[in-house]
Design a protein around this motif. Sequence first.
Motif, PDB file in Angstrom:
ATOM      1  N   ALA A  75     -10.947  -6.799   3.071  1.00 55.65           N
ATOM      2  CA  ALA A  75      -9.643  -6.877   3.503  1.00 55.65           C
ATOM      3  C   ALA A  75      -8.522  -6.889   2.228  1.00 55.65           C
ATOM      4  O   ALA A  75      -7.494  -6.245   2.606  1.00 55.65           O
ATOM      5  CB  ALA A  75      -9.369  -8.031   4.306  1.00 55.65           C
ATOM      6  N   LYS A  78      -8.182  -3.236   1.014  1.00 53.77           N
ATOM      7  CA  LYS A  78      -7.372  -2.375   2.000  1.00 53.77           C
ATOM      8  C   LYS A  78      -5.911  -2.782   2.152  1.00 53.77           C
ATOM      9  O   LYS A  78      -5.286  -2.059   2.332  1.00 53.77           O
ATOM     10  CB  LYS A  78      -8.270  -2.494   3.402  1.00 53.77           C
ATOM     11  CG  LYS A  78      -9.577  -1.944   3.354  1.00 53.77           C
ATOM     12  CD  LYS A  78      -9.973  -1.880   4.922  1.00 53.77           C
ATOM     13  CE  LYS A  78     -11.505  -1.210   5.079  1.00 53.77           C
ATOM     14  NZ  LYS A  78     -11.983  -1.372   6.486  1.00 53.77           N
ATOM     15  N   SER A  79      -5.740  -3.971   1.718  1.00 48.30           N
ATOM     16  CA  SER A  79      -4.246  -4.349   1.792  1.00 48.30           C
ATOM     17  C   SER A  79      -3.335  -4.081   0.545  1.00 48.30           C
ATOM     18  O   SER A  79      -2.337  -3.949   0.399  1.00 48.30           O
ATOM     19  CB  SER A  79      -4.177  -5.883   2.138  1.00 48.30           C
ATOM     20  OG  SER A  79      -4.653  -6.695   1.080  1.00 48.30           O
ATOM     21  N   GLN A  80      -4.250  -4.162  -0.397  1.00 50.13           N
ATOM     22  CA  GLN A  80      -3.616  -3.932  -1.814  1.00 50.13           C
ATOM     23  C   GLN A  80      -3.751  -2.500  -2.284  1.00 50.13           C
ATOM     24  O   GLN A  80      -2.614  -2.093  -3.023  1.00 50.13           O
ATOM     25  CB  GLN A  80      -4.391  -4.890  -2.943  1.00 50.13           C
ATOM     26  CG  GLN A  80      -4.333  -6.339  -2.611  1.00 50.13           C
ATOM     27  CD  GLN A  80      -2.912  -6.685  -2.995  1.00 50.13           C
ATOM     28  OE1 GLN A  80      -2.088  -6.087  -3.894  1.00 50.13           O
ATOM     29  NE2 GLN A  80      -2.206  -7.712  -2.086  1.00 50.13           N
ATOM     30  N   THR A  82      -4.207   1.448  -0.789  1.00 49.07           N
ATOM     31  CA  THR A  82      -4.372   1.762   0.533  1.00 49.07           C
ATOM     32  C   THR A  82      -5.623   3.206   0.391  1.00 49.07           C
ATOM     33  O   THR A  82      -5.993   3.511   1.475  1.00 49.07           O
ATOM     34  CB  THR A  82      -2.953   2.525   0.907  1.00 49.07           C
ATOM     35  OG1 THR A  82      -2.634   3.306  -0.117  1.00 49.07           O
ATOM     36  CG2 THR A  82      -1.969   1.281   1.227  1.00 49.07           C
TER      37      THR A  82
END
Length: 235
Positions: A75, A78-80, A82
Motif C-alpha cells: 500500500a 502504490k500510494s507513493q 504510482t
Amino acid sequence: MANQFLGLSLFIMLLSFFIILNAISSFETTKTQPVLNSLSMAFSNKDAVEDIMPGKMLAETAEMQSGSTLDRIEAVFKSQITAAETRQNRLGTTMYVHMPFEDFKRGIMKSIVIPDLSDVRSAAVPMDLLPMLVSLMETSRDTAYTMDMILNIEENPAVLWAKDPEGFSALNKSISAIAAKLEEAGLPKYQVTAGLKQGKTGFIDIIFRRYVPFSPLDAQNAIPEQPSRQEEAAP
C-alpha cells in the motif's frame, strides 16, 4: 474412622492450596478486558469499555486489522509511487515490486525533506516513502523481512565490468547509496541487499521475503556426505 480423617485432611490441604494459589495469582487486563466487554454487551445495556492494548498485543491486533506486513508495504508503494507494479506469491510470504529506478531513488533520497514554509510557492509536500518503509520493516528479528534491491542494466554485469569498470562502478554506487540511506534511517544491514542484473534499463526490482538467519549447522546438514574411498572402490 482413620480413613475419614485422612480424607478430610487431604480435602483441607487441597482447599488450602487453591486458596493460597488464588491469593498470590494475578490477571492481565489485556486478556480479561475482551471477556468483560463481551459479558457487558450480552447481559447489560452498558457500553463496552474501550480496549486499549499496549505493546506487542497492540501491534498484533493492528496487523490483523490492516493486513500483513507485505500488504502494508504494498500500500505504501502504490500510494507513493504510482508507476510501481507489485505482486505477491500465493502464500503471501514474498512480494515483488517493479518500478522506475529514478522514481524509487527520488522517493528514498528526498524523504523527510522539510519544505520552506516561508515561501508558499516553493513549498512542496515531501515524500514519506523512507520513514514509512523503515517503520514497517522495523520488526523483531523473528518476523523481519529482507529487502533485495536489484537494478536492471542493459548488459550482463560481468560483461560490463570487463568492458567498462568505471560505468559498472557508477551504477553500483547508485544502488548502494540507496541501501546506505535505508541503513542510515535505521534499517539493519541484514535486511537490505543491493545488486545489478541484466534487464529492462531504468527499472528496479525489489523482492521482500521473510528473513531466515544463517545457521552453519543447517548448511552443514544440507551438504551431501561424500562417499569414502572404500565405498567408491566397491563394485
